[in-house]
Write an enzyme that holds these catalytic residues in place. Structure first.
Site, PDB file in Angstrom:
ATOM      1  N   SER A 181      -6.671   4.854  -0.319  1.00  0.00           N
ATOM      2  CA  SER A 181      -5.578   4.454  -1.198  1.00  0.00           C
ATOM      3  C   SER A 181      -6.000   4.586  -2.662  1.00  0.00           C
ATOM      4  CB  SER A 181      -5.143   3.038  -0.841  1.00  0.00           C
ATOM      5  OG  SER A 181      -3.935   2.697  -1.470  1.00  0.00           O
TER       6      SER A 181
ATOM      7  N   ASP B 239       3.889   6.463   5.558  1.00  0.00           N
ATOM      8  CA  ASP B 239       3.166   6.076   4.350  1.00  0.00           C
ATOM      9  C   ASP B 239       3.829   6.756   3.156  1.00  0.00           C
ATOM     10  OD1 ASP B 239       1.362   5.485   2.337  1.00  0.00           O
ATOM     11  OD2 ASP B 239      -0.319   6.585   3.218  1.00  0.00           O
TER      12      ASP B 239
ATOM     13  N   HIS C  26       0.318   3.100   6.000  1.00  0.00           N
ATOM     14  CA  HIS C  26      -0.600   2.895   4.889  1.00  0.00           C
ATOM     15  C   HIS C  26      -1.423   1.621   5.082  1.00  0.00           C
ATOM     16  CE1 HIS C  26      -2.015   3.756   0.821  1.00  0.00           C
ATOM     17  NE2 HIS C  26      -2.105   2.446   0.694  1.00  0.00           N
TER      18      HIS C  26
END
Length: 362
Positions: A148, A302, A332
């Site tokens: 991320s 995501d 995610h």
């Protein structure tokens, strides 16, 4: 899971309105992780590299030669996350790949704005590269990795170090559902997964603004795309556009992007979004061509999926070898939930093992 993901930000906002604490403080509290006991297979040390706190994981087993190393930058929107939060993930990566792992505790927004997190990650990486042999590591086999926001930082560090002749070249970069641009929050994956945990579309813009400015003013304008001048949007369309997303990813719930009026005052507050150290997808080809072998993991559910797909294309177009692993049933943050509070997601374990397998192939 979905209910929990939706209610945590709401609870944070309620506490903020009552004056008890702000929503970021609350978010950090619930994500803080906990100290684990001794690992019989690893030597674990908390150190500082160039004044940046790090945690070093070293396999205890004897080795015939120097080991590979992984420098890990945690996710959390540049706002959340700590060494403890990712303790289980880093232990797993170190044990299973038999690698030295360095987990970096960079400074967090909004207290520390861009480029503080990037500079911490860069400085810690350079320190380790210069001192790799002290940890029994082959200086030619060091990989940067992150998930991320950590994937964003890994990509930025990798670009900065590309072509630096005074240092060994990085062996690889591992980008786990990375966030790589803040020009377009209406790509297909943003439309399709806008309300899918653990990262909602609005939160992606919120985090990017917190990292950049230390606040989330003008979030709605950024979401609508009013923050980028038309000529600049046209310039970057060759890299950031739904046209470059394979058709199979545009089947479910995608609408043509509506044109919005450019607001110059907003652009002035966010124009650093066009810097590659903040948005690595915007790096010039001359930089991308020098990048090391790459691994990119994306998840179908995501909002950041298309950032990964677009960067994959850019790397491949510039002759960089790419290993791509797509979790068709992934969302995610799934990697960070490995063995988290009794939760277990088979697809997350597959994703983590795909990283391990890639590292072992180096």
């Amino acid at each position: 899971m979905e209910t929990c993901a939706r209610t945590l930000p709401q609870k944070g906002r309620i506490l903020e309105k009552t004056g008890l604490c702000n929503q970021i403080t609350f978010g950090r509290y619930v994500r803080q992780g906990r100290k684990l006991g001794v690992d019989p297979k690893l030597l674990i040390q908390d150190l500082q590299f160039n004044k940046v706190p790090v945690r070093v994981y070293q396999p205890k087993a004897t080795s015939d030669g120097r080991r590979r190393a992984l420098i890990f930058f945690h996710g959390g929107g540049w706002v959340f996350g700590s060494l403890d939060t990712y303790e289980k993930v880093c232990r797993y990566l170190s044990r299973e790949s038999v690698s030295v792992v360095v987990s970096v505790q960079y400074r967090l927004a909004p207290e520390h704005k861009y480029p503080d997190a990037y500079e911490d990650c860069l400085n810690a990486t350079i320190h380790f590269m210069k001192n790799a042999e002290h940890y029994g590591v082959d200086p030619a086999n060091i990989t940067v990795c992150g998930d991320s926001a950590g994937g964003n930082l890994a990509a930025a560090v990798s670009q900065t170090l590309a072509g630096r002749s005074e240092l060994p070249s990085l062996r690889a970069q591992v980008l786990i559902y990375p966030g790589l641009q803040a020009l377009d929050f209406n790509l297909p994956s943003y439309q399709q997964n806008r309300g899918v945990p653990l990262l909602f579309r609005e939160r992606a813009a919120f985090f990017a603004l917190q990292y950049l400015n230390g606040h989330a003013l003008h979030m709605q304008e950024v979401l609508e795309g009013s923050h980028i001048p038309p000529d600049m949007r046209l310039k970057y369309r060759k890299w950031v556009s739904p046209d470059h997303i394979p058709q199979k990813f545009k089947v479910r719930g995608v609408k043509p992007r509506k044109s919005t009026d450019f607001i110059a005052e907003v652009y002035e507050t966010v124009k650093r979004f066009c810097e590659p150290n903040l948005c690595p997808l915007l790096a010039e080809d001359a930089v991308v061509q020098q990048l090391p072998q790459s691994f990119i993991l994306t998840c179908e559910y995501d909002v950041l999926r298309d950032d990964g797909l677009l960067y994959k294309k850019r790397l491949e177009d510039n002759g960089v070898p790419v290993t791509w692993y797509h979790l068709e049933d992934g969302f995610h943050g799934i990697i960070s939930l490995y063995d988290y509070c009794g939760l277990s997601f088979p697809s997350g374990k597959r994703g983590l093992d795909s990283v391990v397998n890639f590292l072992k192939s180096l």
